[in-house]
Design a protein around this motif. Structure first.
Motif, short mmCIF file in Angstrom:
data_model
loop_
_atom_site.label_atom_id
_atom_site.label_comp_id
_atom_site.label_asym_id
_atom_site.label_seq_id
_atom_site.Cartn_x
_atom_site.Cartn_y
_atom_site.Cartn_z
N THR A 37 3.56 -7.79 14.29
CA THR A 37 4.62 -6.83 14.06
C THR A 37 4.11 -5.42 14.37
O THR A 37 2.92 -5.17 14.31
CB THR A 37 5.14 -6.91 12.60
OG1 THR A 37 6.14 -5.93 12.42
CG2 THR A 37 4.04 -6.68 11.59
N LEU A 61 2.17 -4.47 7.55
CA LEU A 61 2.81 -4.89 6.31
C LEU A 61 1.80 -5.35 5.26
O LEU A 61 2.09 -6.20 4.45
CB LEU A 61 3.83 -6.00 6.60
CG LEU A 61 4.99 -5.58 7.50
CD1 LEU A 61 5.86 -6.76 7.85
CD2 LEU A 61 5.81 -4.49 6.83
N ALA A 79 1.08 -0.21 2.78
CA ALA A 79 2.33 0.13 2.09
C ALA A 79 2.07 1.16 1.00
O ALA A 79 2.81 2.13 0.85
CB ALA A 79 2.97 -1.12 1.51
N LEU A 109 5.44 -3.89 -1.20
CA LEU A 109 5.80 -4.27 0.16
C LEU A 109 7.31 -4.22 0.37
O LEU A 109 7.78 -3.77 1.42
CB LEU A 109 5.28 -5.68 0.48
CG LEU A 109 3.78 -5.79 0.66
CD1 LEU A 109 3.37 -7.25 0.79
CD2 LEU A 109 3.31 -4.99 1.86
N ASP A 110 8.08 -4.65 -0.62
CA ASP A 110 9.54 -4.60 -0.50
C ASP A 110 10.03 -3.17 -0.37
O ASP A 110 10.85 -2.86 0.49
CB ASP A 110 10.20 -5.29 -1.69
CG ASP A 110 11.70 -5.35 -1.54
OD1 ASP A 110 12.18 -6.08 -0.64
OD2 ASP A 110 12.40 -4.64 -2.30
N TYR A 170 8.38 -0.54 0.69
CA TYR A 170 7.96 -0.02 1.99
C TYR A 170 8.83 -0.58 3.12
O TYR A 170 9.29 0.17 3.99
CB TYR A 170 6.49 -0.37 2.22
CG TYR A 170 5.98 -0.02 3.59
CD1 TYR A 170 5.91 1.30 4.00
CD2 TYR A 170 5.59 -1.01 4.49
CE1 TYR A 170 5.44 1.63 5.27
CE2 TYR A 170 5.13 -0.69 5.75
CZ TYR A 170 5.06 0.63 6.13
OH TYR A 170 4.60 0.95 7.38
N ALA A 171 9.07 -1.89 3.10
CA ALA A 171 9.88 -2.51 4.16
C ALA A 171 11.30 -1.95 4.16
O ALA A 171 11.88 -1.71 5.22
CB ALA A 171 9.90 -4.03 3.98
N ARG A 172 11.87 -1.71 2.99
CA ARG A 172 13.21 -1.13 2.93
C ARG A 172 13.23 0.29 3.47
O ARG A 172 14.18 0.72 4.13
CB ARG A 172 13.76 -1.21 1.51
CG ARG A 172 14.11 -2.63 1.14
CD ARG A 172 14.60 -2.78 -0.28
NE ARG A 172 14.80 -4.18 -0.59
CZ ARG A 172 15.85 -4.90 -0.23
NH1 ARG A 172 16.82 -4.35 0.46
NH2 ARG A 172 15.93 -6.18 -0.55
N TRP A 183 13.20 -0.11 7.19
CA TRP A 183 14.54 -0.50 7.65
C TRP A 183 15.48 0.69 7.72
O TRP A 183 16.33 0.77 8.60
CB TRP A 183 15.14 -1.59 6.76
CG TRP A 183 14.74 -2.96 7.19
CD1 TRP A 183 13.93 -3.83 6.51
CD2 TRP A 183 15.11 -3.63 8.38
NE1 TRP A 183 13.78 -4.99 7.22
CE2 TRP A 183 14.50 -4.89 8.37
CE3 TRP A 183 15.90 -3.29 9.48
CZ2 TRP A 183 14.65 -5.81 9.41
CZ3 TRP A 183 16.06 -4.20 10.51
CH2 TRP A 183 15.43 -5.44 10.47
N VAL A 208 10.84 -7.63 3.90
CA VAL A 208 9.55 -7.86 4.57
C VAL A 208 9.67 -8.98 5.58
O VAL A 208 9.22 -8.84 6.74
CB VAL A 208 8.45 -8.19 3.53
CG1 VAL A 208 7.13 -8.54 4.20
CG2 VAL A 208 8.25 -7.02 2.57
N LEU A 243 11.49 -7.85 8.72
CA LEU A 243 10.66 -7.01 9.59
C LEU A 243 9.69 -7.85 10.38
O LEU A 243 9.42 -7.58 11.55
CB LEU A 243 9.89 -5.97 8.77
CG LEU A 243 10.56 -4.67 8.50
CD1 LEU A 243 9.64 -3.74 7.71
CD2 LEU A 243 11.02 -3.97 9.77
N ARG A 244 9.14 -8.87 9.75
CA ARG A 244 8.22 -9.75 10.46
C ARG A 244 8.93 -10.46 11.61
O ARG A 244 8.32 -10.70 12.66
CB ARG A 244 7.59 -10.75 9.50
CG ARG A 244 6.56 -10.11 8.60
CD ARG A 244 5.74 -11.12 7.83
NE ARG A 244 4.68 -10.43 7.12
CZ ARG A 244 4.53 -10.45 5.81
NH1 ARG A 244 5.35 -11.15 5.05
NH2 ARG A 244 3.52 -9.79 5.25
#
Length: 64
Positions: free
Chosen positions: A2, A6, A11, A29-30, A32-34, A37, A58, A61-62
């Motif tokens: 990716t 991640l 994060a 991680l959630d 950070y991923a949001r 996004w 997450v 994103l992967r």
């Protein structure tokens, strides 16, 4: 592979000074991923929303 690192360490570093960082890896991680996004997809993007709903922020994103 990716374009986004991640890992929990990355994060936490990205969120440092912006938000309280939890001890557990999954919530960090959630969050950070949001945040990622929010910069990748337009608000209301149905495809991105479906991916996040299906795989989590997450996991989606992967996939991307």
């Amino acid at each position: 592979m990716t374009a986004f690192d991640l890992s929990p360490r990355s994060a936490r570093a990205a969120l440092a000074g912006v938000a309280a960082v939890e001890v557990e890896d999954e919530p960090v991680l959630d969050r950070y991923a949001r945040a990622v996004w929010s910069g990748v997809a337009e608000p209301g993007d149905g495809v991105a929303g479906a991916m996040v709903a299906s795989d989590g922020a997450v996991g989606a994103l992967r996939r991307v």
